[in-house]
Design a protein around this motif. Structure first.
Motif, PDB file in Angstrom:
ATOM      1  N   ARG A  10       1.058  -1.368  -0.276  1.00  0.00           N
ATOM      2  CA  ARG A  10      -0.254  -0.252   0.089  1.00  0.00           C
ATOM      3  C   ARG A  10       0.748   0.775   0.096  1.00  0.00           C
ATOM      4  O   ARG A  10       0.288   2.485  -0.447  1.00  0.00           O
ATOM      5  CB  ARG A  10      -1.045   0.132   1.047  1.00  0.00           C
ATOM      6  CG  ARG A  10      -2.317  -0.643   0.585  1.00  0.00           C
ATOM      7  CD  ARG A  10      -2.654  -0.848   2.649  1.00  0.00           C
ATOM      8  NE  ARG A  10      -3.354   0.344   3.146  1.00  0.00           N
ATOM      9  CZ  ARG A  10      -4.055   1.620   2.747  1.00  0.00           C
ATOM     10  NH1 ARG A  10      -5.288  -0.049   1.517  1.00  0.00           N
ATOM     11  NH2 ARG A  10      -4.686   1.916   2.783  1.00  0.00           N
ATOM     12  N   ALA A  11       2.183   1.469   0.544  1.00  0.00           N
ATOM     13  CA  ALA A  11       2.765   2.260   0.999  1.00  0.00           C
ATOM     14  C   ALA A  11       3.357   2.947  -0.750  1.00  0.00           C
ATOM     15  O   ALA A  11       4.419   3.994  -0.385  1.00  0.00           O
ATOM     16  CB  ALA A  11       3.506   2.213   2.104  1.00  0.00           C
ATOM     17  N   GLY A  12       3.166   2.081  -1.412  1.00  0.00           N
ATOM     18  CA  GLY A  12       4.179   1.100  -2.857  1.00  0.00           C
ATOM     19  C   GLY A  12       5.615   1.497  -1.956  1.00  0.00           C
ATOM     20  O   GLY A  12       6.963   1.786  -3.015  1.00  0.00           O
ATOM     21  N   ASP A  13       6.277   0.261  -1.897  1.00  0.00           N
ATOM     22  CA  ASP A  13       7.796  -0.029  -1.594  1.00  0.00           C
ATOM     23  C   ASP A  13       8.378  -0.610  -2.754  1.00  0.00           C
ATOM     24  O   ASP A  13       7.571  -2.133  -2.968  1.00  0.00           O
ATOM     25  CB  ASP A  13       7.322  -0.855  -0.155  1.00  0.00           C
ATOM     26  CG  ASP A  13       8.728  -1.313   0.522  1.00  0.00           C
ATOM     27  OD1 ASP A  13      10.651  -1.973  -1.296  1.00  0.00           O
ATOM     28  OD2 ASP A  13       9.520  -1.152   0.787  1.00  0.00           O
ATOM     29  N   ALA A  14       8.483  -0.369  -3.538  1.00  0.00           N
ATOM     30  CA  ALA A  14       9.436  -1.479  -4.464  1.00  0.00           C
ATOM     31  C   ALA A  14       9.645  -2.689  -4.299  1.00  0.00           C
ATOM     32  O   ALA A  14       9.824  -3.670  -4.900  1.00  0.00           O
ATOM     33  CB  ALA A  14       9.774  -0.522  -5.040  1.00  0.00           C
ATOM     34  N   ASP A  15      10.753  -2.435  -3.794  1.00  0.00           N
ATOM     35  CA  ASP A  15      11.262  -3.893  -3.169  1.00  0.00           C
ATOM     36  C   ASP A  15       9.885  -4.985  -3.147  1.00  0.00           C
ATOM     37  O   ASP A  15      10.606  -6.193  -3.665  1.00  0.00           O
ATOM     38  CB  ASP A  15      12.074  -3.358  -2.579  1.00  0.00           C
ATOM     39  CG  ASP A  15      13.190  -2.670  -3.246  1.00  0.00           C
ATOM     40  OD1 ASP A  15      13.333  -2.945  -4.184  1.00  0.00           O
ATOM     41  OD2 ASP A  15      14.570  -2.231  -1.807  1.00  0.00           O
ATOM     42  N   THR A  16       8.987  -4.434  -2.080  1.00  0.00           N
ATOM     43  CA  THR A  16       8.375  -5.431  -1.789  1.00  0.00           C
ATOM     44  C   THR A  16       7.291  -6.039  -2.675  1.00  0.00           C
ATOM     45  O   THR A  16       7.150  -7.190  -3.609  1.00  0.00           O
ATOM     46  CB  THR A  16       7.327  -4.813  -0.604  1.00  0.00           C
ATOM     47  OG1 THR A  16       8.502  -4.600   0.848  1.00  0.00           O
ATOM     48  CG2 THR A  16       6.388  -5.668   0.206  1.00  0.00           C
ATOM     49  N   PHE A  17       7.420  -5.219  -3.729  1.00  0.00           N
ATOM     50  CA  PHE A  17       6.368  -4.692  -5.556  1.00  0.00           C
ATOM     51  C   PHE A  17       7.022  -6.176  -6.378  1.00  0.00           C
ATOM     52  O   PHE A  17       6.689  -7.206  -6.640  1.00  0.00           O
ATOM     53  CB  PHE A  17       5.882  -4.165  -5.345  1.00  0.00           C
ATOM     54  CG  PHE A  17       4.642  -4.093  -7.032  1.00  0.00           C
ATOM     55  CD1 PHE A  17       3.189  -4.303  -6.138  1.00  0.00           C
ATOM     56  CD2 PHE A  17       5.484  -3.963  -7.733  1.00  0.00           C
ATOM     57  CE1 PHE A  17       2.437  -4.415  -7.238  1.00  0.00           C
ATOM     58  CE2 PHE A  17       3.788  -4.696  -8.714  1.00  0.00           C
ATOM     59  CZ  PHE A  17       2.763  -4.461  -8.722  1.00  0.00           C
ATOM     60  N   GLY A  18       8.754  -5.853  -6.172  1.00  0.00           N
ATOM     61  CA  GLY A  18       9.773  -6.763  -6.859  1.00  0.00           C
ATOM     62  C   GLY A  18       9.249  -8.336  -6.266  1.00  0.00           C
ATOM     63  O   GLY A  18       8.861  -9.273  -6.821  1.00  0.00           O
ATOM     64  N   SER A  19       9.696  -8.419  -4.597  1.00  0.00           N
ATOM     65  CA  SER A  19       9.389 -10.150  -4.226  1.00  0.00           C
ATOM     66  C   SER A  19       7.590 -10.465  -4.853  1.00  0.00           C
ATOM     67  O   SER A  19       7.530 -11.710  -4.903  1.00  0.00           O
ATOM     68  CB  SER A  19       9.152  -9.625  -2.290  1.00  0.00           C
ATOM     69  OG  SER A  19      10.971  -8.960  -2.535  1.00  0.00           O
ATOM     70  N   LEU A  20       6.920  -9.563  -4.557  1.00  0.00           N
ATOM     71  CA  LEU A  20       5.487 -10.288  -4.843  1.00  0.00           C
ATOM     72  C   LEU A  20       5.225 -10.110  -6.310  1.00  0.00           C
ATOM     73  O   LEU A  20       4.520 -11.522  -6.853  1.00  0.00           O
ATOM     74  CB  LEU A  20       4.275  -9.168  -5.115  1.00  0.00           C
ATOM     75  CG  LEU A  20       2.893  -9.094  -4.961  1.00  0.00           C
ATOM     76  CD1 LEU A  20       2.757  -9.960  -3.787  1.00  0.00           C
ATOM     77  CD2 LEU A  20       1.928  -8.223  -5.068  1.00  0.00           C
ATOM     78  N   PHE A  21       6.419  -9.795  -7.015  1.00  0.00           N
ATOM     79  CA  PHE A  21       5.913 -10.249  -8.710  1.00  0.00           C
ATOM     80  C   PHE A  21       6.691 -11.420  -8.704  1.00  0.00           C
ATOM     81  O   PHE A  21       6.339 -12.761  -9.103  1.00  0.00           O
ATOM     82  CB  PHE A  21       6.778  -9.479  -9.523  1.00  0.00           C
ATOM     83  CG  PHE A  21       6.824  -9.863 -11.291  1.00  0.00           C
ATOM     84  CD1 PHE A  21       6.031  -9.258 -11.905  1.00  0.00           C
ATOM     85  CD2 PHE A  21       8.102 -10.573 -11.742  1.00  0.00           C
ATOM     86  CE1 PHE A  21       6.011 -10.016 -13.192  1.00  0.00           C
ATOM     87  CE2 PHE A  21       8.413 -10.744 -12.804  1.00  0.00           C
ATOM     88  CZ  PHE A  21       7.117 -10.702 -13.317  1.00  0.00           C
ATOM     89  N   ASP A  22       7.959 -11.842  -8.442  1.00  0.00           N
ATOM     90  CA  ASP A  22       8.751 -13.334  -7.586  1.00  0.00           C
ATOM     91  C   ASP A  22       8.132 -14.322  -7.380  1.00  0.00           C
ATOM     92  O   ASP A  22       8.082 -15.096  -7.674  1.00  0.00           O
ATOM     93  CB  ASP A  22       9.910 -13.382  -7.215  1.00  0.00           C
ATOM     94  CG  ASP A  22      11.105 -11.960  -7.962  1.00  0.00           C
ATOM     95  OD1 ASP A  22      10.591 -11.960  -9.338  1.00  0.00           O
ATOM     96  OD2 ASP A  22      11.751 -11.500  -7.089  1.00  0.00           O
ATOM     97  N   ASP A  23       6.744 -14.164  -6.417  1.00  0.00           N
ATOM     98  CA  ASP A  23       6.321 -14.637  -5.580  1.00  0.00           C
ATOM     99  C   ASP A  23       5.497 -15.634  -6.865  1.00  0.00           C
ATOM    100  O   ASP A  23       4.828 -16.711  -6.983  1.00  0.00           O
ATOM    101  CB  ASP A  23       5.879 -15.133  -4.168  1.00  0.00           C
ATOM    102  CG  ASP A  23       6.998 -14.391  -3.111  1.00  0.00           C
ATOM    103  OD1 ASP A  23       8.117 -14.755  -3.569  1.00  0.00           O
ATOM    104  OD2 ASP A  23       6.641 -14.069  -2.242  1.00  0.00           O
ATOM    105  N   TYR A  24       4.272 -14.455  -7.134  1.00  0.00           N
ATOM    106  CA  TYR A  24       2.790 -15.163  -7.766  1.00  0.00           C
ATOM    107  C   TYR A  24       3.415 -14.901  -9.365  1.00  0.00           C
ATOM    108  O   TYR A  24       1.917 -15.003  -9.967  1.00  0.00           O
ATOM    109  CB  TYR A  24       2.115 -14.430  -7.364  1.00  0.00           C
ATOM    110  CG  TYR A  24       2.565 -14.607  -5.649  1.00  0.00           C
ATOM    111  CD1 TYR A  24       1.750 -15.397  -5.408  1.00  0.00           C
ATOM    112  CD2 TYR A  24       2.178 -13.406  -4.914  1.00  0.00           C
ATOM    113  CE1 TYR A  24       1.333 -15.787  -4.099  1.00  0.00           C
ATOM    114  CE2 TYR A  24       2.188 -13.612  -3.735  1.00  0.00           C
ATOM    115  CZ  TYR A  24       1.453 -15.209  -3.571  1.00  0.00           C
ATOM    116  OH  TYR A  24       1.258 -15.154  -1.678  1.00  0.00           O
TER     117      TYR A  24
END
Length: 210
Positions: A10-24
């Motif tokens: 929600r806060a726009g953390d790019a690293d977390t979003f990148g991990s989300l992509f890797d996971d799913y």
């Protein structure tokens, strides 16, 4: 206190979003293929899904578990829009003067490879389902979501998911016969779906359940 994954998304953390992509990414890509039947289109749906997920990141509920149902819901909507655009393009192309078309050997070869009885029966049966029925099959049978998660992904009541899946199973058995035994079974109200819902059910690639 450490922020949750949902809070960081929600806060726009790019690293977390990148991990989300890797996971799913693989789960989204497989789901897109099951809805479109085309790996090239599925890759486009995958890219558009994560672009849309980034745009909609502030809509993520701060509380909850896996974000997989949320992503698959976005992918379902993207696939719908992609199909609509493809139909409009095809209609426009059909209005153009036709040129002589020569047979392509590669297409003929692919056709021969795909000429397995089970694959033909499955494709024909799925094509006869209504779009909402195909979507619940893709989410509940192939992607392995339970009724509640599929309902959240599609933004519909749980009872609607149950009824659509039940109708889809009956139609698939009618259209393709015993070759689709992996779609059988009656839902177990205590669990949300049968063990058969989580079976291999003609998966294009093996997915990890996260």
């Amino acid at each position: 206190m450490e922020m949750s994954v949902r809070a960081r998304i929600r806060a726009g953390d790019a690293d977390t979003f990148g991990s989300l992509f890797d996971d799913y990414a693989r789960a989204v890509n497989n789901h897109a293929f099951r809805l479109t039947g085309d790996w090239s289109v599925a890759e486009d749906v995958l890219s558009l899904t994560f672009l849309e997920a980034w745009r909609l990141r502030k809509s993520v509920d701060p509380d909850g578990g896996s974000l997989r149902p949320w992503l698959l819901g976005i992918a379902t909507n993207v696939a719908r829009n992609t199909r609509r655009a493809a139909r409009r393009h095809e209609a426009a192309m059909n209005r153009l003067p036709r040129e002589e078309v020569f047979p392509d050997f590669a297409d003929e070869l692919v056709g021969r490879i795909d000429d397995a009885e089970r694959v033909v029966a499955l494709r024909a049966a799925l094509s006869r389902l209504r779009r909402p029925e195909r979507e619940v099959v893709a989410l509940c049978v192939w992607a392995g979501l339970d009724y509640a998660a599929a309902a959240k992904a599609l933004d519909i009541p749980v009872g609607t998911v149950r009824s659509r899946l039940s109708r889809a199973r009956k139609k698939l058995h009618k259209y393709a016969g015993a070759g689709l035994s992996s779609f059988g079974g009656n839902p177990d109200p205590g669990r949300g779906q049968t063990d058969g819902d989580r079976g291999p059910a003609v998966r294009p690639t093996q997915e990890e359940a996260r």
